[in-house]
Scaffold this active site. Structure first.
Site, PDB file in Angstrom:
ATOM      1  N   HIS A   1      13.250  60.169  16.920  1.00 45.58           N
ATOM      2  CA  HIS A   1      11.974  60.871  16.701  1.00 45.58           C
ATOM      3  C   HIS A   1      11.090  60.640  17.931  1.00 45.58           C
ATOM      4  O   HIS A   1      10.079  59.938  17.889  1.00 45.58           O
ATOM      5  CB  HIS A   1      11.303  60.339  15.433  1.00 45.58           C
ATOM      6  CG  HIS A   1      10.200  61.213  14.909  1.00 45.58           C
ATOM      7  ND1 HIS A   1       9.825  62.404  15.504  1.00 45.58           N
ATOM      8  CD2 HIS A   1       9.375  61.063  13.832  1.00 45.58           C
ATOM      9  CE1 HIS A   1       8.832  62.943  14.815  1.00 45.58           C
ATOM     10  NE2 HIS A   1       8.534  62.152  13.811  1.00 45.58           N
TER      11      HIS A   1
ATOM     12  N   ASP B   1       7.959  51.687   8.535  1.00 42.43           N
ATOM     13  CA  ASP B   1       8.214  53.079   8.134  1.00 42.43           C
ATOM     14  C   ASP B   1       8.809  53.039   6.729  1.00 42.43           C
ATOM     15  O   ASP B   1       9.185  51.962   6.226  1.00 42.43           O
ATOM     16  CB  ASP B   1       9.174  53.741   9.144  1.00 42.43           C
ATOM     17  CG  ASP B   1       9.313  55.243   8.924  1.00 42.43           C
ATOM     18  OD1 ASP B   1       8.523  55.827   8.138  1.00 42.43           O
ATOM     19  OD2 ASP B   1      10.231  55.844   9.521  1.00 42.43           O
TER      20      ASP B   1
END
Ligand code: CP
Length: 331
Positions: free
Chosen positions: A154, A248
């Site tokens: 990402h 996360d």
């Protein structure tokens, strides 16, 4: 870093800053040279300041005549909307073909890419395997391609994360970040960026959920300024000496069937106030969002005074603008 050499302009001056190496693809942070990564953050800082000028900002028509295609196989708020606003504020246009038409089984990805390159300058793609991006890259010579999240990486998130650390700490180099939780796509890109910028990283993940070996090896190879990447089993050990603590979700998009098993595996890896208290006194909390309060982070942490999560979210816009300008050779 000196950002004075960046050339942001509405004019058709295509000369690149000497510190920026032109790139056609941003599939990974590793596609950038360290100098280009630093320059990108510098430009993003400047764009953030200039946004206050509204229509008088010097970049309001920098990407006039350019279009961006957003091809998203998975849900998104920050990445997708960030790119839409970025492109519009830079004077370009955006198109969002439905994923069933552009990324489904209707036609080969190569044919989608070869069609889009006749119309648009950039495609930002959120999909499953990174290999699907390579199919796009192979099929075109002109289209710029951005990884808007894959199972593996990402890289757009990592730009915003590094800008947030720079803003809070004054520099990225020499700071220490603890990452607690899943060694996923966000962790991989963060590790790449950290190593290139001289940010020390302390990673703690449950057994079987640590960062892939190849991500670690690539980051270690790219490391500059003595950046250290250390792995721990114990989150308390990992956060000691950290200037920021990042986590996360425990279950990423596409892993929903594993959610219950993952909740058990990660149960000791929640970021709580007491874990934050083990880090440096001014340590702040980071999360790429969306978050699951009560799973990977306590509400008191993510909604408390030490949270930087909405700075990170805001910085998605400024860094994605800088990335677009860089890829279209406007800085
Ligand atoms: N962090 C992030 O990528 O957010 P979105 O999934 O909303 O784009």
């Amino acid at each position: 870093m000196d950002t004075g050499d960046t050339n942001l302009s509405n004019s058709d001056n295509r000369s690149l800053s000497p510190s920026v190496t032109p790139i056609r693809t941003y599939l990974s942070v590793l596609d950038l040279t360290p100098d280009s990564l630093e320059a990108c953050l510098g430009v993003a800082e400047r764009l953030k300041q200039e946004r206050r000028m509204g229509f008088s900002a010097p970049t309001t028509s920098a990407l006039s005549g350019h279009s961006l295609a957003l091809l998203f196989d998975k849900p998104s708020l920050r990445t997708r909307t960030g790119f839409e606003i970025a492109m519009r504020e830079l004077g370009g246009t955006v198109t969002c073909p439905p994923s069933a038409d552009a990324l489904g089984t209707r036609e080969e990805l190569a044919d989608v890419a070869r069609t889009l390159e006749r119309w648009v300058s950039v495609a930002a793609i959120r999909t499953f395997e990174q290999s699907r991006l390579y199919e796009f890259v192979k099929a075109t010579t002109k289209l710029r391609i951005v990884n808007a999240l894959t199972n593996e990486e990402h890289p757009c998130q990592a730009l915003a994360d590094c800008l947030t650390i720079k803003e809070r700490c004054g520099s990225v180099q020499g700071q220490t970040l603890a990452y607690i939780g899943d060694g996923n796509n966000v962790a991989t890109s963060l590790t790449h960026a950290a190593s290139m910028l001289g940010l020390n990283l302390r990673l703690a993940s449950p057994k079987d959920y640590s960062l892939p070996e190849e991500s670690l090896a690539a980051a270690r190879q790219a490391a500059r300024h003595g950046a250290e990447i250390l792995q721990f089993d114990d989150p308390v050990e990992a956060v000691r000496g950290a200037d920021a603590v990042y986590t996360d979700v425990w279950t990423s998009m596409g892993q929903e069937v594993e959610a219950s098993h993952r909740r058990d595996a990660f149960s000791g890896y929640r970021v709580t106030d007491s874990l934050m208290n083990e880090a440096n006194p001014d340590a702040f909390f980071m999360h790429c969002l969306p978050a699951h309060r009560g799973e990977e982070v306590d509400p008191a942490v993510i909604d408390g005074a030490r949270s930087a999560v909405f700075d990170q979210a805001e910085n998605r816009l400024h860094t994605q603008k800088a990335l677009l300008l860089m890829m279209l050779q406007k800085i």
